[in-house]
Design an enzyme around this catalytic site. Structure first.
Site, PDB file in Angstrom:
ATOM      1  N   SER A   1       0.856  -1.199   0.000  1.00 56.29           N
ATOM      2  CA  SER A   1       0.000   0.000   0.000  1.00 56.29           C
ATOM      3  C   SER A   1       0.888   1.244   0.000  1.00 56.29           C
ATOM      4  CB  SER A   1      -0.902   0.023   1.231  1.00 56.29           C
ATOM      5  OG  SER A   1      -1.974  -0.855   1.051  1.00 56.29           O
TER       6      SER A   1
ATOM      7  N   GLY B   1       2.193  -0.319  10.141  1.00 55.76           N
ATOM      8  CA  GLY B   1       1.929   1.125  10.117  1.00 55.76           C
ATOM      9  C   GLY B   1       2.068   1.744   8.739  1.00 55.76           C
ATOM     10  N   LEU B   2       1.721   0.963   7.704  1.00 56.24           N
ATOM     11  CA  LEU B   2       1.753   1.445   6.316  1.00 56.24           C
ATOM     12  C   LEU B   2       3.098   2.076   5.925  1.00 56.24           C
ATOM     13  CD1 LEU B   2      -1.867   2.986   6.238  1.00 56.24           C
ATOM     14  CD2 LEU B   2      -1.128   0.912   5.069  1.00 56.24           C
TER      15      LEU B   2
ATOM     16  N   CYS C   1      -7.095  -0.993   6.454  1.00 57.96           N
ATOM     17  CA  CYS C   1      -6.028  -1.269   7.428  1.00 57.96           C
ATOM     18  C   CYS C   1      -6.631  -1.066   8.824  1.00 57.96           C
ATOM     19  CB  CYS C   1      -4.844  -0.326   7.209  1.00 57.96           C
ATOM     20  SG  CYS C   1      -3.590  -0.537   8.483  1.00 57.96           S
TER      21      CYS C   1
ATOM     22  N   GLY D   1      -8.072 -13.959   3.003  1.00 56.60           N
ATOM     23  CA  GLY D   1      -8.117 -14.311   4.422  1.00 56.60           C
ATOM     24  C   GLY D   1      -7.931 -15.791   4.620  1.00 56.60           C
TER      25      GLY D   1
ATOM     26  N   GLY E   1      -1.637 -14.115   1.164  1.00 57.14           N
ATOM     27  CA  GLY E   1      -0.624 -13.326   1.861  1.00 57.14           C
ATOM     28  C   GLY E   1       0.133 -14.198   2.846  1.00 57.14           C
TER      29      GLY E   1
HETATM   30  C1  SIN Z   1       0.290  -2.328   7.859  1.00 62.39           C
HETATM   31  O1  SIN Z   1       1.002  -1.632   7.124  1.00 62.39           O
HETATM   32  O2  SIN Z   1       0.460  -2.333   9.091  1.00 62.39           O
HETATM   33  C2  SIN Z   1      -0.809  -3.172   7.291  1.00 62.39           C
HETATM   34  C3  SIN Z   1      -1.485  -2.578   6.131  1.00 62.39           C
HETATM   35  C4  SIN Z   1      -2.917  -3.002   6.022  1.00 62.39           C
HETATM   36  O3  SIN Z   1      -3.431  -3.692   6.895  1.00 62.39           O
HETATM   37  O4  SIN Z   1      -3.598  -2.613   5.066  1.00 62.39           O
END
Ligand code: SIN
Length: 302
Positions: A46, A72-73, A128, A241, A263
């Site tokens: 992301s 945290g993206l 997220c 999922g 994932g």
């Molecule tokens: C993250 O960066 O912590 C996860 C990103 C997401 O859950 O979309």
């Protein structure tokens, strides 16, 4: 010959397995490797407008039945990421650009750039479970979901998918808002908001305290969401999922998904998981006299 090709909006895929955002998708090299290992498409990490460091460590914990993380993206920012997308484009890997923002202006700017750089479709991360001002905070507001989706659609010409969270009070309402905003597909679900306490330290294991839980434990949650969304919207769904085996993927397909994202499964079964899952699906279909995957999409609703 078993036909497991699939189509989501105008995106034609050689099989229904797609790399989910957040795993081995930080650079073109690792995404190309995943494609070579059988995935039909990859979703990028992301990406936001500006670079973000993400949360301090610990950001990851393996639990009994899944993985807990709160990164945290972290990302280099859209301008820095251009090179990776362009490299992947040169390798002809079908690419879905995942983006996050806090309002429609940010999403539109990111979408235009992603499209110019060469992605084949967009995934709007509105799910997220722990990033302040982003993700689930944008994705819980049905008006905002409709506005962001329609503005992105008006400014781009590639398919737009909206990724939703299972942590919503009413996932059907939000899925319908995305459909009203002209989304080309729904991606369900993101990791589930969760936490773990370290008994000796008497504190949460993650620095961010809460995180997102993924892996086999969340498969029934994803399944319920995909099933309910499929009953209420007409656009295609990508199920995510806990997909770890061909049988898991087929369950999502029967619940109404046209494809699945993988994932945490990469962590459990290695990068070859995409090929393994395709083989397992074909094997099940052969044993049950199905020739085309499309015959199985949504059959659990009949
Ligand atoms: C993250 O960066 O912590 C996860 C990103 C997401 O859950 O979309």
């Amino acid at each position: 010959m078993i036909d497991i090709t699939t189509k989501i909006a105008s995106l034609k895929l050689r099989n229904p397995t797609i790399l989910a955002s957040g795993i081995m998708d930080e650079d073109a090299g690792s995404m190309k490797r995943i494609f070579d290992c059988g995935a039909s498409a990859v979703v990028t990490k992301s990406i936001g407008l500006k670079s973000r460091e993400g949360y301090p460590n610990p950001t990851f914990a393996e639990l009994e039945h899944g993985i807990l993380n709160a990164m945290g993206l972290p990302n280099p920012g859209i301008n820095e990421f251009e090179g990776e997308i362009r490299k992947l484009k040169d390798s002809n890997v079908p690419m879905i650009g995942s983006i996050f923002g806090s309002n429609s202006h940010e999403f539109v700017e990111l979408s235009k750039k992603m499209q110019n750089y060469g992605v084949d479709a967009l995934e709007l991360n509105m799910s997220c479970p722990h990033a302040k001002g982003y993700g689930l905070e944008t994705g819980s507001d049905s008006k905002l979901v409709r506005e962001i989706t329609s503005k992105v659609k008006e400014s781009t010409s590639i398919p737009v998918f909206v990724k939703l969270s299972s942590n919503l009070t009413d996932i059907i309402e939000i899925a319908k808002s995305a459909e009203d905003g002209n989304a080309d597909g729904i991606v369900a679900i993101n990791s589930v908001k969760a936490m773990k306490i370290d008994l000796e330290l008497k504190m949460p294991v993650l620095a961010n305290k809460t995180g997102g839980y993924s892996g086999v434990a969340i498969k029934p949650i994803g399944m319920r969401c995909v099933y309910e969304i499929a009953k209420n919207v007409d656009i295609p769904i990508i199920g995510v999922g806990g997909v770890t085996t061909g049988e898991d993927a087929l369950e999502y397909i029967m619940a109404g998904a046209s494809a699945v994202q993988i994932g945490s499964g990469v962590y459990y079964r290695g990068v070859d998981i995409f090929k393994k899952i395709c083989r397992e699906m074909e094997c099940w279909m052969e044993n049950h006299n199905y020739k085309r995957l499309s015959e199985l999409i949504g059959v659990a609703h009949k």
